[in-house]
Design a protein around this motif. Structure first.
Motif, PDB file in Angstrom:
ATOM      1  N   ARG A  83       0.831  -1.217   0.000  1.00 51.00           N
ATOM      2  CA  ARG A  83       0.000   0.000   0.000  1.00 51.00           C
ATOM      3  C   ARG A  83       0.857   1.254   0.000  1.00 51.00           C
ATOM      4  O   ARG A  83       0.567   2.219  -0.721  1.00 51.00           O
ATOM      5  CB  ARG A  83      -0.943  -0.015   1.212  1.00 51.00           C
ATOM      6  CG  ARG A  83      -2.050  -1.048   1.131  1.00 51.00           C
ATOM      7  CD  ARG A  83      -3.096  -0.810   2.217  1.00 51.00           C
ATOM      8  NE  ARG A  83      -2.537  -1.034   3.545  1.00 51.00           N
ATOM      9  CZ  ARG A  83      -2.588  -2.172   4.203  1.00 51.00           C
ATOM     10  NH1 ARG A  83      -3.147  -3.237   3.639  1.00 51.00           N
ATOM     11  NH2 ARG A  83      -2.079  -2.295   5.416  1.00 51.00           N
ATOM     12  N   GLY A  90       1.648   6.091  -7.244  1.00 47.45           N
ATOM     13  CA  GLY A  90       0.514   6.833  -7.784  1.00 47.45           C
ATOM     14  C   GLY A  90       0.785   8.323  -7.872  1.00 47.45           C
ATOM     15  O   GLY A  90       0.462   8.974  -8.867  1.00 47.45           O
ATOM     16  N   ASN A 173     -11.342  10.228  -9.149  1.00 49.96           N
ATOM     17  CA  ASN A 173     -10.624   9.468  -8.124  1.00 49.96           C
ATOM     18  C   ASN A 173     -11.247   9.663  -6.749  1.00 49.96           C
ATOM     19  O   ASN A 173     -11.330   8.716  -5.955  1.00 49.96           O
ATOM     20  CB  ASN A 173      -9.155   9.895  -8.095  1.00 49.96           C
ATOM     21  CG  ASN A 173      -8.365   9.340  -9.264  1.00 49.96           C
ATOM     22  OD1 ASN A 173      -8.764   8.365  -9.897  1.00 49.96           O
ATOM     23  ND2 ASN A 173      -7.237   9.956  -9.566  1.00 49.96           N
ATOM     24  N   ALA A 176     -14.216   7.565  -6.645  1.00 53.89           N
ATOM     25  CA  ALA A 176     -13.830   6.157  -6.518  1.00 53.89           C
ATOM     26  C   ALA A 176     -13.439   5.835  -5.076  1.00 53.89           C
ATOM     27  O   ALA A 176     -13.761   4.738  -4.569  1.00 53.89           O
ATOM     28  CB  ALA A 176     -12.666   5.850  -7.460  1.00 53.89           C
ATOM     29  N   ALA A 180     -15.268   3.078  -2.780  1.00 53.23           N
ATOM     30  CA  ALA A 180     -14.485   1.988  -2.197  1.00 53.23           C
ATOM     31  C   ALA A 180     -14.603   1.987  -0.676  1.00 53.23           C
ATOM     32  O   ALA A 180     -14.673   0.914  -0.045  1.00 53.23           O
ATOM     33  CB  ALA A 180     -13.024   2.113  -2.616  1.00 53.23           C
ATOM     34  N   LYS A 210      -8.127  -5.636  -1.641  1.00 49.79           N
ATOM     35  CA  LYS A 210      -7.993  -4.977  -2.939  1.00 49.79           C
ATOM     36  C   LYS A 210      -8.547  -3.556  -2.876  1.00 49.79           C
ATOM     37  O   LYS A 210      -7.979  -2.625  -3.460  1.00 49.79           O
ATOM     38  CB  LYS A 210      -8.712  -5.784  -4.017  1.00 49.79           C
ATOM     39  CG  LYS A 210      -8.070  -7.124  -4.326  1.00 49.79           C
ATOM     40  CD  LYS A 210      -8.875  -7.920  -5.328  1.00 49.79           C
ATOM     41  CE  LYS A 210      -8.914  -7.251  -6.683  1.00 49.79           C
ATOM     42  NZ  LYS A 210      -9.621  -8.069  -7.682  1.00 49.79           N
ATOM     43  N   LEU A 211      -9.639  -3.379  -2.148  1.00 47.71           N
ATOM     44  CA  LEU A 211     -10.229  -2.042  -2.017  1.00 47.71           C
ATOM     45  C   LEU A 211      -9.325  -1.120  -1.203  1.00 47.71           C
ATOM     46  O   LEU A 211      -9.153   0.059  -1.548  1.00 47.71           O
ATOM     47  CB  LEU A 211     -11.603  -2.148  -1.357  1.00 47.71           C
ATOM     48  CG  LEU A 211     -12.705  -2.813  -2.187  1.00 47.71           C
ATOM     49  CD1 LEU A 211     -13.938  -3.049  -1.327  1.00 47.71           C
ATOM     50  CD2 LEU A 211     -13.056  -1.967  -3.394  1.00 47.71           C
ATOM     51  N   GLU A 213      -6.131  -1.286  -0.967  1.00 46.37           N
ATOM     52  CA  GLU A 213      -4.983  -0.930  -1.813  1.00 46.37           C
ATOM     53  C   GLU A 213      -5.364   0.176  -2.797  1.00 46.37           C
ATOM     54  O   GLU A 213      -4.571   1.088  -3.066  1.00 46.37           O
ATOM     55  CB  GLU A 213      -4.485  -2.162  -2.563  1.00 46.37           C
ATOM     56  CG  GLU A 213      -3.735  -3.152  -1.682  1.00 46.37           C
ATOM     57  CD  GLU A 213      -3.302  -4.385  -2.448  1.00 46.37           C
ATOM     58  OE1 GLU A 213      -3.143  -4.287  -3.680  1.00 46.37           O
ATOM     59  OE2 GLU A 213      -3.146  -5.446  -1.824  1.00 46.37           O
ATOM     60  N   THR A 214      -6.570   0.096  -3.341  1.00 44.19           N
ATOM     61  CA  THR A 214      -7.039   1.153  -4.244  1.00 44.19           C
ATOM     62  C   THR A 214      -7.119   2.488  -3.516  1.00 44.19           C
ATOM     63  O   THR A 214      -6.668   3.529  -4.033  1.00 44.19           O
ATOM     64  CB  THR A 214      -8.422   0.786  -4.807  1.00 44.19           C
ATOM     65  OG1 THR A 214      -8.318  -0.409  -5.582  1.00 44.19           O
ATOM     66  CG2 THR A 214      -8.961   1.904  -5.690  1.00 44.19           C
ATOM     67  N   ARG A 217      -3.594   3.820  -2.873  1.00 40.42           N
ATOM     68  CA  ARG A 217      -2.941   4.331  -4.081  1.00 40.42           C
ATOM     69  C   ARG A 217      -3.503   5.697  -4.469  1.00 40.42           C
ATOM     70  O   ARG A 217      -2.784   6.543  -5.005  1.00 40.42           O
ATOM     71  CB  ARG A 217      -3.122   3.353  -5.234  1.00 40.42           C
ATOM     72  CG  ARG A 217      -2.369   3.786  -6.493  1.00 40.42           C
ATOM     73  CD  ARG A 217      -2.432   2.771  -7.608  1.00 40.42           C
ATOM     74  NE  ARG A 217      -1.668   3.209  -8.758  1.00 40.42           N
ATOM     75  CZ  ARG A 217      -0.373   3.060  -8.928  1.00 40.42           C
ATOM     76  NH1 ARG A 217       0.326   2.436  -7.993  1.00 40.42           N
ATOM     77  NH2 ARG A 217       0.260   3.496 -10.004  1.00 40.42           N
ATOM     78  N   LEU A 218      -4.770   5.930  -4.194  1.00 39.22           N
ATOM     79  CA  LEU A 218      -5.386   7.198  -4.563  1.00 39.22           C
ATOM     80  C   LEU A 218      -5.157   8.292  -3.526  1.00 39.22           C
ATOM     81  O   LEU A 218      -5.034   9.468  -3.878  1.00 39.22           O
ATOM     82  CB  LEU A 218      -6.881   7.007  -4.791  1.00 39.22           C
ATOM     83  CG  LEU A 218      -7.290   6.100  -5.971  1.00 39.22           C
ATOM     84  CD1 LEU A 218      -8.801   5.947  -6.027  1.00 39.22           C
ATOM     85  CD2 LEU A 218      -6.756   6.658  -7.289  1.00 39.22           C
ATOM     86  N   GLU A 282      -2.476   9.278  -5.939  1.00 38.39           N
ATOM     87  CA  GLU A 282      -2.773   9.959  -7.198  1.00 38.39           C
ATOM     88  C   GLU A 282      -3.478  11.299  -6.984  1.00 38.39           C
ATOM     89  O   GLU A 282      -3.257  12.253  -7.736  1.00 38.39           O
ATOM     90  CB  GLU A 282      -3.625   9.041  -8.079  1.00 38.39           C
ATOM     91  CG  GLU A 282      -2.879   7.808  -8.573  1.00 38.39           C
ATOM     92  CD  GLU A 282      -3.708   6.977  -9.527  1.00 38.39           C
ATOM     93  OE1 GLU A 282      -4.728   7.501 -10.034  1.00 38.39           O
ATOM     94  OE2 GLU A 282      -3.343   5.814  -9.766  1.00 38.39           O
TER      95      GLU A 282
END
Length: 472
Positions: A83, A90, A173, A176, A180, A210-211, A213-214, A217-218, A282
């Motif tokens: 992470r 990102g 983002n 998102a 998430a 997975k969520l 980590e998303t 990253r954002l 990001e």
């Protein structure tokens, strides 16, 4: 242990081996599933019963095996590393992409860049100086001037379009992240109830990972695991998700690149005006390039590039107009400005050629029709340390250096992220060789337990059906 107890022990062995076969099959089936973490059956031996009132006084064997659970062989430490590396990658990726986009707008070096148009423009002034009053050189000069102003305006408009695009991606983002976060909270509720009931929530934990980590990253968010199986996610030091509660994020500021001086910031939806301090991810990368320009040149990359366009356009306008205004045209009239004067609009957008034909172009200083001194001086404006050409070269060089640095940073963070993923994969991913060994081990265990059960069954058959038949 009684004979019937031995039968129960054999049954437990059959059940444990069957569970081991099922888990190995699950691992094999998901060997190529992204985000899947391998699993193992957790077993423990069941001790012999303590001596009781009717104890035989003899040593007793245990009562078989107990299946205590199905473990998810993940590592919180390695997950945190993935992470963190993803958040840094990102951030670097967005900055590198934007700066490469600015380089593409500049089109330098090349025939389509402003540098080439400047050379053509100065050469056209020299041509007009060599043939004062001639229509053809004057027409080439006007064409060169219009092409130069068009490229300046087009470059500036491309920057505003890029700003709007990056702003839109940042908003996507943020949306998102909010979606998430809501899913993580829902998974938290299901995982907590499943775990409390004694069930296995491994696949749910994989999906939630997975969520997270998303989100990391954002936003660069951090994850904290709780004893009840839930996770909390913090962004900028405050909770985005806590158990089943979710706090939404919002992006403030204008959505259009027409106002490059405006500020955009990440905020909590329930506390508008208070910025969320994010340094990785990001969204943080987007905010860094969307920031307005400042006096020391360390503002957002897009706004700084646009400010450079305006500074260059203003310098070009003032340098040419200072010589052209008051010069004498080929008809003996007094010329005005060559470029449109400063206005309330950005200089890069308002810059335009005013003369429409040779009669409005200032060539000399009033020493006769063949006087070309002013046109000659203007043709030399491209030389020298303070010239428009040197100013533009500095802009191109500065952006190139920033872009190269951003690309190198992206390369380093991408390599770091790849290493973190590889380290985790070596621990958590499915090894088909290992699973084949597990299949064989559990298969033989199942067969052995079945053989024990058969042997006990035969002993019981003798005991029940054949005892007392001797002599009959």
């Amino acid at each position: 242990m009684s004979t019937f107890g031995a039968l129960n022990t054999a049954y437990r062995g059959l059940t444990a081996a069957q569970q081991g076969l099922n888990v190995a099959g699950q691992n094999i089936a998901n060997a190529a599933t992204e985000g899947y973490t391998r699993q193992r059956v957790q077993q423990s031996s069941i001790a012999a019963p303590p001596p009781g009132l009717f104890g035989s006084g003899r040593p007793e064997s245990g009562n078989g095996v107990s299946v205590d659970g199905i473990a998810r062989l993940g590592s919180s430490f390695l997950d945190a590393g993935v992470r963190s590396a993803g958040a840094q990658a990102g951030f670097a990726s967005v900055r590198s992409s934007v700066l490469q986009g600015i380089e593409g707008i500049l089109q330098e070096p090349g025939d389509n860049g402003i540098s080439a148009s400047l050379q053509t423009f100065w050469s056209a002034w020299q041509g007009a100086a060599n043939q004062p009053g001639e229509t053809a050189p004057a027409g080439q000069l006007l064409q060169a001037g219009n092409e130069l102003t068009a490229k300046i305006s087009s470059g500036y408009q491309s920057l505003t379009a890029q700003w709007s695009s990056v702003r839109g991606q940042a908003q996507d983002n943020v949306d998102a992240v909010n979606a998430a976060a809501a899913q993580v909270a829902a998974y938290n509720a299901t995982i907590r109830s499943t775990t409390a009931a004694g069930g296995s929530a491994n696949e749910l934990i994989d999906a939630r990972a997975k969520l997270t980590e998303t989100i990391s990253r954002l936003t660069g968010g951090t994850v904290r695991e709780q004893a009840d199986g839930t996770v909390d996610i913090h962004v900028g030091g405050n909770a985005l998700v806590m158990g089943t509660s979710v706090r939404a994020l919002a992006l403030s500021g204008t959505q259009s690149g027409d106002s490059l001086g405006s500020s955009v910031q990440l905020e909590w939806a329930d506390r508008p005006g208070q910025a969320v301090p994010v340094t990785d991810g990001e969204i943080a990368g987007a905010l860094s390039v969307l920031a307005p320009a400042n006096s020391n040149g360390t503002g957002g990359a897009i706004a700084e590039a646009a400010a450079s366009y305006n500074t260059f356009a203003g310098n070009l306008r003032d340098a040419v107009n200072a010589l052209h205004n008051g010069a004498q045209t080929s008809t003996g009239a007094v010329a005005g400005d060559f470029f449109s004067p400063a206005s309330g609009m950005p200089a890069a957008l308002s810059l335009a050629v005013l003369p429409q034909d040779a009669s409005a172009i200032g060539i000399g200083a009033g020493a006769g029709k063949l006087d070309n001194s002013v046109a000659d001086k203007i043709s030399q404006l491209g030389t020298g340390p303070g010239s428009p050409d040197s100013l533009w070269a500095g802009v191109v060089t500065g952006i190139g250096v920033q872009s190269r640095g951003a690309q190198q940073h992206e390369s380093l963070t991408t390599a770091s992220e790849s290493a973190a993923l590889a380290n985790r994969a070596s621990s958590a991913s499915v090894s088909l060789d290992e699973e084949n060994v597990s299949l064989l081990t559990n298969q033989h265990a199942y067969q052995a337990a079945a053989r024990v059960m058969t042997a006990v069954d035969e002993a019981l058959d003798v005991l029940i059906n054949h005892t007392g038949l001797v002599g009959r």
